[in-house]
Write a protein that holds these residues in place. Structure first.
Motif, PDB file in Angstrom:
ATOM      1  N   MET A  75       0.829  -1.207   0.000  1.00  0.00           N
ATOM      2  CA  MET A  75       0.000   0.000   0.000  1.00  0.00           C
ATOM      3  C   MET A  75       0.865   1.260   0.000  1.00  0.00           C
ATOM      4  O   MET A  75       0.595   2.211  -0.742  1.00  0.00           O
ATOM      5  CB  MET A  75      -0.935  -0.014   1.212  1.00  0.00           C
ATOM      6  N   LEU A  76       1.912   1.273   0.796  1.00  0.00           N
ATOM      7  CA  LEU A  76       2.803   2.432   0.828  1.00  0.00           C
ATOM      8  C   LEU A  76       3.503   2.629  -0.511  1.00  0.00           C
ATOM      9  O   LEU A  76       3.660   3.767  -0.988  1.00  0.00           O
ATOM     10  CB  LEU A  76       3.828   2.282   1.949  1.00  0.00           C
ATOM     11  N   ASP A  77       3.913   1.530  -1.143  1.00  0.00           N
ATOM     12  CA  ASP A  77       4.541   1.623  -2.465  1.00  0.00           C
ATOM     13  C   ASP A  77       3.560   2.159  -3.504  1.00  0.00           C
ATOM     14  O   ASP A  77       3.919   2.968  -4.378  1.00  0.00           O
ATOM     15  CB  ASP A  77       5.069   0.266  -2.903  1.00  0.00           C
ATOM     16  N   ASP A  78       2.299   1.711  -3.419  1.00  0.00           N
ATOM     17  CA  ASP A  78       1.278   2.199  -4.354  1.00  0.00           C
ATOM     18  C   ASP A  78       1.015   3.690  -4.155  1.00  0.00           C
ATOM     19  O   ASP A  78       0.815   4.435  -5.130  1.00  0.00           O
ATOM     20  CB  ASP A  78      -0.019   1.408  -4.181  1.00  0.00           C
ATOM     21  N   ILE A  79       1.020   4.131  -2.913  1.00  0.00           N
ATOM     22  CA  ILE A  79       0.825   5.566  -2.642  1.00  0.00           C
ATOM     23  C   ILE A  79       1.971   6.374  -3.244  1.00  0.00           C
ATOM     24  O   ILE A  79       1.762   7.443  -3.833  1.00  0.00           O
ATOM     25  CB  ILE A  79       0.707   5.817  -1.134  1.00  0.00           C
ATOM     26  N   ALA A  80       3.181   5.861  -3.104  1.00  0.00           N
ATOM     27  CA  ALA A  80       4.337   6.551  -3.683  1.00  0.00           C
ATOM     28  C   ALA A  80       4.190   6.686  -5.195  1.00  0.00           C
ATOM     29  O   ALA A  80       4.545   7.725  -5.778  1.00  0.00           O
ATOM     30  CB  ALA A  80       5.622   5.802  -3.326  1.00  0.00           C
ATOM     31  N   TYR A  81       3.644   5.659  -5.839  1.00  0.00           N
ATOM     32  CA  TYR A  81       3.443   5.708  -7.291  1.00  0.00           C
ATOM     33  C   TYR A  81       2.387   6.752  -7.651  1.00  0.00           C
ATOM     34  O   TYR A  81       2.554   7.507  -8.618  1.00  0.00           O
ATOM     35  CB  TYR A  81       3.041   4.333  -7.809  1.00  0.00           C
ATOM     36  N   LEU A  82       1.309   6.827  -6.869  1.00  0.00           N
ATOM     37  CA  LEU A  82       0.283   7.852  -7.126  1.00  0.00           C
ATOM     38  C   LEU A  82       0.879   9.250  -7.015  1.00  0.00           C
ATOM     39  O   LEU A  82       0.590  10.127  -7.830  1.00  0.00           O
ATOM     40  CB  LEU A  82      -0.868   7.725  -6.121  1.00  0.00           C
ATOM     41  N   ARG A  83       1.696   9.448  -5.999  1.00  0.00           N
ATOM     42  CA  ARG A  83       2.307  10.765  -5.811  1.00  0.00           C
ATOM     43  C   ARG A  83       3.250  11.092  -6.973  1.00  0.00           C
ATOM     44  O   ARG A  83       3.294  12.222  -7.459  1.00  0.00           O
ATOM     45  CB  ARG A  83       3.051  10.812  -4.474  1.00  0.00           C
ATOM     46  N   GLU A  84       3.964  10.089  -7.447  1.00  0.00           N
ATOM     47  CA  GLU A  84       4.865  10.275  -8.586  1.00  0.00           C
ATOM     48  C   GLU A  84       4.098  10.671  -9.839  1.00  0.00           C
ATOM     49  O   GLU A  84       4.556  11.506 -10.637  1.00  0.00           O
ATOM     50  CB  GLU A  84       5.635   8.982  -8.834  1.00  0.00           C
ATOM     51  N   LEU A  85       2.902  10.104 -10.018  1.00  0.00           N
ATOM     52  CA  LEU A  85       2.080  10.432 -11.182  1.00  0.00           C
ATOM     53  C   LEU A  85       1.368  11.772 -11.037  1.00  0.00           C
ATOM     54  O   LEU A  85       0.814  12.287 -12.013  1.00  0.00           O
ATOM     55  CB  LEU A  85       1.037   9.330 -11.410  1.00  0.00           C
ATOM     56  N   GLY A  86       1.350  12.333  -9.846  1.00  0.00           N
ATOM     57  CA  GLY A  86       0.732  13.633  -9.634  1.00  0.00           C
ATOM     58  C   GLY A  86      -0.740  13.591  -9.286  1.00  0.00           C
ATOM     59  O   GLY A  86      -1.449  14.598  -9.457  1.00  0.00           O
ATOM     60  N   TYR A  87      -1.236  12.461  -8.784  1.00  0.00           N
ATOM     61  CA  TYR A  87      -2.641  12.403  -8.367  1.00  0.00           C
ATOM     62  C   TYR A  87      -2.872  13.326  -7.177  1.00  0.00           C
ATOM     63  O   TYR A  87      -2.044  13.391  -6.262  1.00  0.00           O
ATOM     64  CB  TYR A  87      -3.037  10.970  -8.009  1.00  0.00           C
ATOM     65  N   PRO A  88      -4.004  14.034  -7.153  1.00  0.00           N
ATOM     66  CA  PRO A  88      -4.250  14.992  -6.073  1.00  0.00           C
ATOM     67  C   PRO A  88      -4.741  14.376  -4.778  1.00  0.00           C
ATOM     68  O   PRO A  88      -4.752  15.030  -3.735  1.00  0.00           O
ATOM     69  CB  PRO A  88      -5.323  15.911  -6.663  1.00  0.00           C
ATOM     70  N   GLY A  89      -5.200  13.125  -4.832  1.00  0.00           N
ATOM     71  CA  GLY A  89      -5.735  12.505  -3.630  1.00  0.00           C
ATOM     72  C   GLY A  89      -5.805  11.006  -3.770  1.00  0.00           C
ATOM     73  O   GLY A  89      -5.552  10.444  -4.839  1.00  0.00           O
ATOM     74  N   LEU A  90      -6.165  10.353  -2.668  1.00  0.00           N
ATOM     75  CA  LEU A  90      -6.315   8.901  -2.654  1.00  0.00           C
ATOM     76  C   LEU A  90      -7.366   8.512  -1.629  1.00  0.00           C
ATOM     77  O   LEU A  90      -7.780   9.328  -0.798  1.00  0.00           O
ATOM     78  CB  LEU A  90      -4.980   8.218  -2.360  1.00  0.00           C
ATOM     79  N   VAL A  91      -7.766   7.257  -1.709  1.00  0.00           N
ATOM     80  CA  VAL A  91      -8.807   6.717  -0.835  1.00  0.00           C
ATOM     81  C   VAL A  91      -8.246   5.481  -0.149  1.00  0.00           C
ATOM     82  O   VAL A  91      -7.709   4.584  -0.818  1.00  0.00           O
ATOM     83  CB  VAL A  91     -10.067   6.356  -1.651  1.00  0.00           C
TER      84      VAL A  91
END
Length: 246
Positions: A75-91
């Motif tokens: 989950m932490l690795d997936d969050i890092a990938y979202l941040r790298e892609l520039g997503y503004p938020g997550l659930v």
């Protein structure tokens, strides 16, 4: 005017939801599981093709929300990938063995998601004490809570949803589970700021050849020649109803 978030399972659904007037998208995979983390390819494609805010879910498997060390690392690795892609938020949503918000792990999630708006999903509806959970999530800096009011549907749980919303200093309370055009006025009249809906339907597969007697599903009765879709008309009608209240 209340914000309309649409739960989308895949890139095609996300594009349709945006075109139909959604304000924000929760991006997921696996509708039968209630939403799992989308694939890397889906995340990349949606980021390139959808301009409204998209918040992908971070959920490595179906079932409960008490995760192993390996699952949490993923989950932490997936969050890092979202941040790298520039997503503004997550659930996301994490509970411990006693049905409480797993605060130590959520602190790590918030640190990993720095700069992103975090929604705590309907794991909230499985927690032991919603009031304690709400206070903990506020202190963690969670932006919003997606909840059905700890009932099977948000309409059934509207009383608790309203009470949660009315507490001062709380995250945004977003009503979700069974929210649709027919019951939307109940949430509007209750002053709910954000509503979450799948606006889903089943669409027929374009395949003409259909193999009889062979299934890829553990459910022998499942129709594998239909697909989950977002109903553009339903999204547009809900958005129009919300705009009419403005």
């Amino acid at each position: 005017m209340a914000v309309l978030e649409i739960c989308c399972y895949g890139m095609d659904c996300a594009v349709i939801a945006e075109q139909a007037g959604a304000d924000r998208i929760e991006l997921c995979a696996a509708p039968a599981e209630g939403g799992l983390t989308p694939s890397a390819g889906t995340l990349l494609g949606v980021r390139q093709r959808v301009s409204i805010p998209v918040h992908p879910i971070i959920r490595p498997r179906g079932g409960d929300f008490c995760y192993s060390a390996g699952e949490f690392s993923t989950m932490l690795d997936d969050i890092a990938y979202l941040r790298e892609l520039g997503y503004p938020g997550l659930v996301v949503g994490i509970l411990n063995e006693d049905g409480e918000v797993d605060r130590p792990r959520m602190e790590k999630v918030m640190a990993q998601a720095r700069g992103m708006a975090v929604t705590f999903h309907r794991a909230f509806d499985m927690c032991r004490d919603p009031w304690i959970a709400q206070d903990q999530l506020r202190d963690l800096g969670v932006a919003r809570i997606l909840t059905s009011g700890q009932k099977q549907s948000a309409l059934e749980g509207l009383s608790l949803i309203r009470e949660l919303k009315d507490r001062s200093g709380a995250p945004i309370i977003m009503a979700g589970s069974g929210v649709r055009l027919s019951n939307l006025p109940h949430f509007v009249s209750a002053g709910i700021e954000e509503v979450h809906s799948s606006a889903g339907c089943r669409g027929a597969s374009p395949m003409r050849y259909r193999k009889e007697g062979v299934s890829m599903s553990s459910d022998a009765m499942a129709d594998e020649y239909s697909r989950y879709c977002v109903d553009a008309d339903a999204v547009a009608a809900m958005k129009a109803a919300l705009c009419a209240v403005e």
